[in-house]
Motif scaffolding. Structure first.
Motif, PDB file in Angstrom:
ATOM      1  N   VAL A   1       0.849  -1.191   0.000  1.00 27.62           N
ATOM      2  CA  VAL A   1       0.000   0.000   0.000  1.00 27.62           C
ATOM      3  C   VAL A   1       0.885   1.241   0.000  1.00 27.62           C
ATOM      4  CG1 VAL A   1      -1.795   1.309   1.207  1.00 27.62           C
ATOM      5  CG2 VAL A   1      -1.787  -1.197   1.339  1.00 27.62           C
ATOM      6  N   TYR A   2       0.589   2.170  -0.915  1.00 25.87           N
ATOM      7  CA  TYR A   2       1.182   3.493  -0.799  1.00 25.87           C
ATOM      8  C   TYR A   2       0.098   4.414  -0.249  1.00 25.87           C
ATOM      9  CZ  TYR A   2       3.085   8.063  -1.398  1.00 25.87           C
ATOM     10  OH  TYR A   2       3.528   9.330  -1.119  1.00 25.87           O
ATOM     11  N   ALA A   3       0.405   5.123   0.824  1.00 23.59           N
ATOM     12  CA  ALA A   3      -0.582   5.987   1.455  1.00 23.59           C
ATOM     13  C   ALA A   3       0.020   7.340   1.794  1.00 23.59           C
ATOM     14  CB  ALA A   3      -1.117   5.317   2.729  1.00 23.59           C
ATOM     15  N   ASP A   4      -0.704   8.405   1.464  1.00 20.58           N
ATOM     16  CA  ASP A   4      -0.293   9.734   1.907  1.00 20.58           C
ATOM     17  C   ASP A   4      -1.327  10.273   2.891  1.00 20.58           C
ATOM     18  OD1 ASP A   4      -2.451  10.624   0.414  1.00 20.58           O
ATOM     19  OD2 ASP A   4      -1.258  11.650  -1.114  1.00 20.58           O
ATOM     20  N   GLU A   5      -1.350  11.572   3.128  1.00 25.43           N
ATOM     21  CA  GLU A   5      -2.239  12.170   4.129  1.00 25.43           C
ATOM     22  C   GLU A   5      -3.709  12.046   3.771  1.00 25.43           C
ATOM     23  OE1 GLU A   5       0.472  13.475   2.938  1.00 25.43           O
ATOM     24  OE2 GLU A   5       1.786  13.865   4.648  1.00 25.43           O
ATOM     25  N   THR A   6      -4.021  11.725   2.517  1.00 18.10           N
ATOM     26  CA  THR A   6      -5.427  11.576   2.124  1.00 18.10           C
ATOM     27  C   THR A   6      -5.970  10.186   2.453  1.00 18.10           C
ATOM     28  OG1 THR A   6      -4.901  10.841  -0.135  1.00 18.10           O
ATOM     29  CG2 THR A   6      -5.107  13.218   0.233  1.00 18.10           C
ATOM     30  N   ALA A   7      -5.110   9.284   2.853  1.00 24.20           N
ATOM     31  CA  ALA A   7      -5.537   7.910   3.167  1.00 24.20           C
ATOM     32  C   ALA A   7      -6.278   7.870   4.501  1.00 24.20           C
ATOM     33  CB  ALA A   7      -4.331   6.986   3.217  1.00 24.20           C
ATOM     34  N   ILE A   8      -7.274   7.007   4.592  1.00 21.93           N
ATOM     35  CA  ILE A   8      -8.011   6.793   5.840  1.00 21.93           C
ATOM     36  C   ILE A   8      -7.332   5.632   6.567  1.00 21.93           C
ATOM     37  CG2 ILE A   8     -10.242   6.173   6.845  1.00 21.93           C
ATOM     38  CD1 ILE A   8     -11.534   7.443   4.324  1.00 21.93           C
ATOM     39  N   PRO A   9      -6.673   5.893   7.703  1.00 18.57           N
ATOM     40  CA  PRO A   9      -5.835   4.883   8.363  1.00 18.57           C
ATOM     41  C   PRO A   9      -6.526   3.552   8.641  1.00 18.57           C
ATOM     42  CG  PRO A   9      -5.410   7.026   9.318  1.00 18.57           C
ATOM     43  CD  PRO A   9      -6.574   7.207   8.383  1.00 18.57           C
ATOM     44  N   LYS A  10      -7.776   3.579   9.083  1.00 19.74           N
ATOM     45  CA  LYS A  10      -8.440   2.307   9.407  1.00 19.74           C
ATOM     46  C   LYS A  10      -8.687   1.466   8.154  1.00 19.74           C
ATOM     47  CE  LYS A  10     -13.154   4.249   9.580  1.00 19.74           C
ATOM     48  NZ  LYS A  10     -14.335   4.461  10.470  1.00 19.74           N
ATOM     49  N   PHE A  11      -8.888   2.143   7.014  1.00 17.43           N
ATOM     50  CA  PHE A  11      -9.059   1.403   5.762  1.00 17.43           C
ATOM     51  C   PHE A  11      -7.752   0.729   5.364  1.00 17.43           C
ATOM     52  CE2 PHE A  11     -12.666   4.326   3.946  1.00 17.43           C
ATOM     53  CZ  PHE A  11     -13.493   3.926   4.981  1.00 17.43           C
ATOM     54  N   VAL A  12      -6.662   1.475   5.426  1.00 15.10           N
ATOM     55  CA  VAL A  12      -5.359   0.927   5.056  1.00 15.10           C
ATOM     56  C   VAL A  12      -4.990  -0.244   5.953  1.00 15.10           C
ATOM     57  CG1 VAL A  12      -2.889   1.396   4.830  1.00 15.10           C
ATOM     58  CG2 VAL A  12      -4.555   3.124   4.119  1.00 15.10           C
ATOM     59  N   ALA A  13      -5.206  -0.071   7.261  1.00 21.43           N
ATOM     60  CA  ALA A  13      -4.900  -1.147   8.209  1.00 21.43           C
ATOM     61  C   ALA A  13      -5.707  -2.406   7.884  1.00 21.43           C
ATOM     62  CB  ALA A  13      -5.194  -0.683   9.630  1.00 21.43           C
ATOM     63  N   SER A  14      -6.972  -2.235   7.546  1.00 25.72           N
ATOM     64  CA  SER A  14      -7.817  -3.400   7.225  1.00 25.72           C
ATOM     65  C   SER A  14      -7.330  -4.099   5.968  1.00 25.72           C
ATOM     66  CB  SER A  14      -9.275  -2.968   7.068  1.00 25.72           C
ATOM     67  OG  SER A  14      -9.463  -2.171   5.898  1.00 25.72           O
ATOM     68  N   ASP A  15      -6.840  -3.322   4.996  1.00 28.43           N
ATOM     69  CA  ASP A  15      -6.312  -3.930   3.768  1.00 28.43           C
ATOM     70  C   ASP A  15      -5.038  -4.721   4.037  1.00 28.43           C
ATOM     71  OD1 ASP A  15      -8.273  -3.021   1.957  1.00 28.43           O
ATOM     72  OD2 ASP A  15      -7.323  -1.052   1.860  1.00 28.43           O
ATOM     73  N   LEU A  16      -4.154  -4.161   4.840  1.00 31.59           N
ATOM     74  CA  LEU A  16      -2.918  -4.862   5.180  1.00 31.59           C
ATOM     75  C   LEU A  16      -3.225  -6.178   5.882  1.00 31.59           C
ATOM     76  CD1 LEU A  16      -0.861  -1.782   6.417  1.00 31.59           C
ATOM     77  CD2 LEU A  16      -0.404  -3.095   4.339  1.00 31.59           C
ATOM     78  N   LEU A  17      -4.172  -6.147   6.803  1.00 27.35           N
ATOM     79  CA  LEU A  17      -4.523  -7.367   7.546  1.00 27.35           C
ATOM     80  C   LEU A  17      -5.267  -8.373   6.672  1.00 27.35           C
ATOM     81  CD1 LEU A  17      -5.548  -5.786  10.960  1.00 27.35           C
ATOM     82  CD2 LEU A  17      -3.535  -7.207  10.502  1.00 27.35           C
ATOM     83  N   SER A  18      -5.992  -7.885   5.668  1.00 25.16           N
ATOM     84  CA  SER A  18      -6.735  -8.812   4.796  1.00 25.16           C
ATOM     85  C   SER A  18      -5.795  -9.729   4.037  1.00 25.16           C
ATOM     86  CB  SER A  18      -7.619  -8.030   3.814  1.00 25.16           C
ATOM     87  OG  SER A  18      -6.842  -7.431   2.791  1.00 25.16           O
ATOM     88  N   GLN A  19      -4.587  -9.246   3.744  1.00 24.78           N
ATOM     89  CA  GLN A  19      -3.605 -10.108   3.089  1.00 24.78           C
ATOM     90  C   GLN A  19      -2.773 -10.878   4.101  1.00 24.78           C
ATOM     91  OE1 GLN A  19      -5.272 -10.014   0.149  1.00 24.78           O
ATOM     92  NE2 GLN A  19      -3.270 -10.751  -0.474  1.00 24.78           N
ATOM     93  N   ALA A  20      -2.509 -10.275   5.247  1.00 26.58           N
ATOM     94  CA  ALA A  20      -1.715 -10.949   6.279  1.00 26.58           C
ATOM     95  C   ALA A  20      -2.399 -12.210   6.780  1.00 26.58           C
ATOM     96  CB  ALA A  20      -1.464  -9.995   7.444  1.00 26.58           C
ATOM     97  N   GLU A  21      -3.736 -12.247   6.749  1.00 23.80           N
ATOM     98  CA  GLU A  21      -4.443 -13.412   7.280  1.00 23.80           C
ATOM     99  C   GLU A  21      -4.426 -14.612   6.331  1.00 23.80           C
ATOM    100  OE1 GLU A  21      -8.564 -12.844   8.081  1.00 23.80           O
ATOM    101  OE2 GLU A  21      -9.107 -12.361   6.003  1.00 23.80           O
ATOM    102  N   HIS A  22      -3.896 -14.427   5.117  1.00 25.18           N
ATOM    103  CA  HIS A  22      -3.828 -15.551   4.178  1.00 25.18           C
ATOM    104  C   HIS A  22      -2.951 -16.676   4.719  1.00 25.18           C
ATOM    105  CE1 HIS A  22      -6.038 -15.039   0.488  1.00 25.18           C
ATOM    106  NE2 HIS A  22      -5.731 -13.750   0.451  1.00 25.18           N
ATOM    107  N   GLY A  23      -1.794 -16.319   5.277  1.00 28.54           N
ATOM    108  CA  GLY A  23      -0.878 -17.353   5.764  1.00 28.54           C
ATOM    109  C   GLY A  23       0.317 -16.722   6.448  1.00 28.54           C
ATOM    110  N   ILE A  24       1.015 -17.521   7.224  1.00 25.78           N
ATOM    111  CA  ILE A  24       2.145 -16.978   7.988  1.00 25.78           C
ATOM    112  C   ILE A  24       3.296 -16.558   7.081  1.00 25.78           C
ATOM    113  CG2 ILE A  24       1.571 -18.284  10.064  1.00 25.78           C
ATOM    114  CD1 ILE A  24       3.801 -20.247   9.325  1.00 25.78           C
ATOM    115  N   ASP A  25       3.308 -17.069   5.828  1.00 21.64           N
ATOM    116  CA  ASP A  25       4.367 -16.688   4.896  1.00 21.64           C
ATOM    117  C   ASP A  25       3.934 -15.568   3.960  1.00 21.64           C
ATOM    118  OD1 ASP A  25       2.554 -18.253   3.555  1.00 21.64           O
ATOM    119  OD2 ASP A  25       4.016 -19.694   2.792  1.00 21.64           O
TER     120      ASP A  25
END
Length: 434
Positions: A235-259
């Motif tokens: 994710v590339y995020a600047d000041e226009t990004a909504i932090p909770k949205f970005v965090a949810s996106d990062l976690l949506s991929q992290a939950e796929h697997g430990i690798d």
């Protein structure tokens, strides 16, 4: 997540490495399974299914009755059907009509698409049964006109397949389904066994073992879609990004697997701090917290000085999924070179591409976006070229072919044209004498 502030370019290669095992560390077990499946067929499949999946299988081909009785809740069925419709619309738009081109007078050339007759789909089914991947693979295979669509997916501890996988496979007219997973599934589709047919091309994501197994398959005259391994997101995020949205996106991929790996790139320490606070808060509430937590440990936040540096770092990483949230959106879009799929703006979550927007979610990982595209309708097609040359056409280009063939020392090539030109000359002389 590991925070890396203002990294030096000479350190990028090391910092951007994925948390994956090397090919060499996995090659031994893959070679063992492939060798035994090639030699012993179904017996080897049964052996490794018991060893790796912990279940003893007698018959691992699903009957039509088993597939027919698979049911899912009505709401889920409606969601799957909506996704199916959007995916069909997007992939049907990729159909190409052949166009005849006259390269010289009397010389016609054109291309036509033909489907790959037998394709194999690998559908992960371990910690998350990815029935959505069936939509992404079987729908374009169906549109392309593939005659046989073979699906392999690992059984659960009871030897069963998740009903959503069966429902979706039936909806997409998958030809045959087998309860086989991992390396042994790829080997089975590579060589063919007494039960599982050999295919011409294998599609689908998987863990590192499946990725290496697919690369092994190419040694035995079987094509693959791409080296698609553990999932990843940048994710590339600047000041226009909504932090909770970005965090949810990062976690949506992290939950796929430990690798899996997720990466945040920004020019603002304030933005990175706000997103990290949200990520840690959301992480605690996830049903797959343990998996996501381990993936996050392998993930990074890069704080860079300029947007130019951000773009360069993103292209070097070549993410599978790339979410862009920037006031300077056009600059980033104009300069992206390496990415599997791009998601633009605060209201375009990566999850949309995974399920229902219509684009395909089978994408190159591990930096392969530098040279591979994601799956599309063309992935299930072969392009055959055609040409037809008239008498006037061979007269037009024949002398050039003769000169080029002679310059390369290929006399038979030259002769194939010379004989035709002499024949036409002789025929014309006879006609003129009359």
């Amino acid at each position: 997540m590991n925070i890396v502030k203002y990294p030096k370019r000479e350190d990028w290669e090391l910092l951007l490495k994925r948390p994956t095992q090397s090919f060499e560390s996995i090659e031994g077990i893959v070679l063992e399974v492939f060798t035994e499946v090639q030699k012993n067929g179904d017996t080897a499949i049964q052996k490794y299914t018991e060893k790796f999946d912990g279940v003893s299988m007698g018959n691992f081909k699903l009957s039509e009755e088993e597939i027919a009785i698979a049911k899912v809740p009505n709401e889920l069925a409606d969601a799957i059907n909506l996704a199916k419709s959007n995916i069909e619309i997007f992939h049907k738009a990729q159909i190409q009509n052949s166009k005849i081109v006259e390269t010289s007078q009397g010389v016609q050339c054109w291309q036509e698409q033909r489907p790959i007759s037998k394709v194999g789909l690998y559908i992960p089914g371990g910690t998350a049964p990815l029935f959505s991947t069936i939509l992404m693979l079987a729908i374009p295979a169906q549109i392309a006109g593939c005659e046989e669509i073979i699906l392999c997916t690992p059984p659960d501890k009871d030897g069963a397949i998740n009903p959503a996988i069966l429902y979706t496979a039936k909806l997409c007219d998958v030809t045959q389904i087998y309860k086989v997973g991992g390396i042994q599934a790829i080997a089975a589709m590579t060589f063919g066994t007494e039960t599982v047919p050999k295919v011409y091309k294998i599609f689908g994501p998987g863990n590192q073992y499946v990725t290496v197994a697919k690369q092994f398959a190419t040694r035995y005259e079987v094509a693959i879609d791409m080296p698609a391994g553990p999932s990843e997101l940048l994710v590339y995020a600047d000041e226009t990004a909504i932090p909770k949205f970005v965090a949810s996106d990062l976690l949506s991929q992290a939950e796929h697997g430990i690798d899996s790996q997720v990466v945040l790139v920004t020019t603002s320490e304030k933005v990175s701090s706000a997103i990290l606070v949200e990520l840690n808060a959301q992480l605690q509430k996830l049903p797959r917290k343990i998996i996501a937590e381990k993936a996050v440990e392998n993930s990074k936040i890069f704080i860079v000085k300029t947007e130019k540096e951000a773009v360069d770092l993103i292209n070097e990483y070549a993410p599978e999924h790339y979410i862009l949230i920037s006031e300077n959106e056009d600059y980033f879009l104009d300069n992206i070179k390496n990415a599997g799929s791009v998601f633009i703006g605060n209201y375009t979550p990566e999850s949309a591409g995974d399920y229902a927007s219509g684009t395909n979610h089978t994408l190159p990982t591990n930096g392969y976006a530098k040279q591979y595209s994601g799956v599309s309708l063309a992935s299930f097609m072969k392009i055959i070229t055609f040409q037809k040359i008239s008498e006037s056409g061979i007269k037009k280009i024949g002398p050039s072919i003769e000169l080029m063939a002679a310059a390369e020392g290929l006399g038979a090539h030259k002769n194939a044209v010379t004989l035709r030109l002499q024949s036409l000359k002789s025929t014309n002389n006879q006609y003129n004498e009359k």
